[in-house]
Design an enzyme around this catalytic site. Structure first.
Site, PDB file in Angstrom:
ATOM      1  CB  CYS A 130      -0.903  -0.017   1.234  1.00 22.30           C
ATOM      2  SG  CYS A 130      -1.856   1.497   1.435  1.00 22.30           S
ATOM      3  CB  CYS A 133      -0.260   2.510   4.084  1.00 21.30           C
ATOM      4  SG  CYS A 133      -1.798   1.853   3.464  1.00 21.30           S
ATOM      5  CG  ASP A 134       3.457   1.299   4.305  1.00 21.07           C
ATOM      6  OD1 ASP A 134       3.088   1.837   5.365  1.00 21.07           O
ATOM      7  OD2 ASP A 134       3.198   0.119   4.027  1.00 21.07           O
TER       8      ASP A 134
END
Ligand code: NAP
Length: 314
Positions: A130, A133-134
């Site tokens: 993701c 997200c990261d």
């Protein structure tokens, strides 16, 4: 007893909820993670008609709000078992058991894993699925992206906004991604390609510090090691349908649920919508479309069962 239980709150489930709610069906939507499903992890969505650009997270949240405004209830829980035959459908979660006259299966799909040693061990510690997200963790660092489809290229372009360099590792020497995405990737100075290669192993200590690549044409192994700074490995190689709960219950092909054009499965009152369905195009707009059709047909099915179906609707 609910009229309708929708399993999954991705675009298909939420769109089904919107239509069912507007039809005044007493509707419950069960989701184990966040609303929006896979799209919640996509940064820029620019192919949802009527909206020039929106984040996947915002689409999910807005769709949920719309469904809630029409009376849908939401439960955050993991579905453990379903009983789909008969007039009363049962859904057991880790915390409760629910009953309904009709069910829509919309649990979508999840990221496919490479299957290399170390991948599972280092998930969240250098291995990610993701970018929303990261990616920000890799500001001014190098990132390796595995895959060659739309998702890999789209996400690589996003990650390049943070990373120093993004290396796309693809198992062939041609991308599957759409031409427009390919053009953007080839034009981006931060994006580089490692063709005909697969990740053989992911190694590390607390976090990833080495990946071993294999050239699939020459079988040559190459090791990429973190010297002074860590690097990230993002995997975008497609999806696997989340259908194990329905195995042996609804008809499937290769793990994907078979439906007709009206989203009917082989069981009366059980519909399927979105990425878990056997079909060729999996986009937010097609998931939403499936959901709308399933929602409307669930309403029709219940009215038929109860003998209240309007003649003109038949
Ligand atoms: P995809 O189109 O199925 O592409 C998967 C990619 O991963 C392919 O390049 C494939 O290689 C590679 N791959 C598959 N299994 C692999 C393995 N075990 N090891 C290494 N590589 C592997 O999947 P996707 O990119 O996730 O896209 C899914 C759907 O969402 C598509 O319909 C896509 O159009 C859509 N989507 C659209 C957008 C957008 O329009 N912005 C963004 C994301 C997704 P091969 O090419 O060699 O098969």
């Amino acid at each position: 007893m609910y009229d309708l239980i929708i399993l999954g709150a991705g675009p298909a489930g939420l769109s089904a909820g919107l239509y069912a709610g507007r039809a005044k069906l007493k509707t419950l939507i069960i989701e184990k993670a966040i609303e929006g499903g896979q799209i919640a992890g996509t940064t820029d969505v620019e192919n949802y008609p009527g909206i020039k650009m929106i984040s996947g997270m915002e689409i999910g949240m807005t769709m949920r709000e719309q469904a809630e405004n029409f009376g849908c209830e939401f439960v955050s829980d993991t579905i453990e078992e379903v009983e789909l035959e008969g007039n009363v459908k049962k859904v057991k979660t880790s915390g409760a058991e629910y009953e309904a006259k009709s069910v829509i299966l919309a649990t979508g799909a999840q990221a496919r894993k490479i299957g290399a040693p170390g991948e599972a061990e280092f998930e969240g510690r250098g291995v990610s699925y993701c970018s929303t997200c990261d990616a920000a963790f890799y500001q001014d660092l190098d990132v390796y992206v595995v895959g060659g489809g739309d998702a890999a290229i789209d996400e690589a372009l996003f990650i390049a906004k943070f990373a120093s360099n993004v290396y796309i590792i693809h198992r062939r020497d041609q991308l599957r991604a759409s031409k427009s995405l390919q053009d953007r990737a080839f034009a981006n100075e931060k994006v580089h390609f490692i063709w005909d290669s697969a990740v053989e192993e992911i190694k590390g200590d607390k976090i990833v510090n080495e990946i071993v690549l294999k050239n699939l044409k020459t079988n040559e192994l190459t090791s990429i090691k973190a010297e002074d700074e860590p690097f990230g490995t993002f995997v975008f190689i497609g999806y696997i349908p989340e259908t194990s709960l329905y195995e042996g219950k609804v008809n499937m092909d290769g793990g994907y649920i078979l439906t007709d054009d009206e989203m009917n499965t082989n069981i009366p009152g059980v519909f399927a919508a979105g990425d878990l369905r056997k079909k060729t195009v999996r986009q937010v707009v097609t998931a939403a479309s499936d959901g709308a059709i399933a929602g409307i047909n669930a309403e029709k099915y219940i009215a038929e069962q109860e003998g209240t179906l309007y003649e003109g609707f038949k």
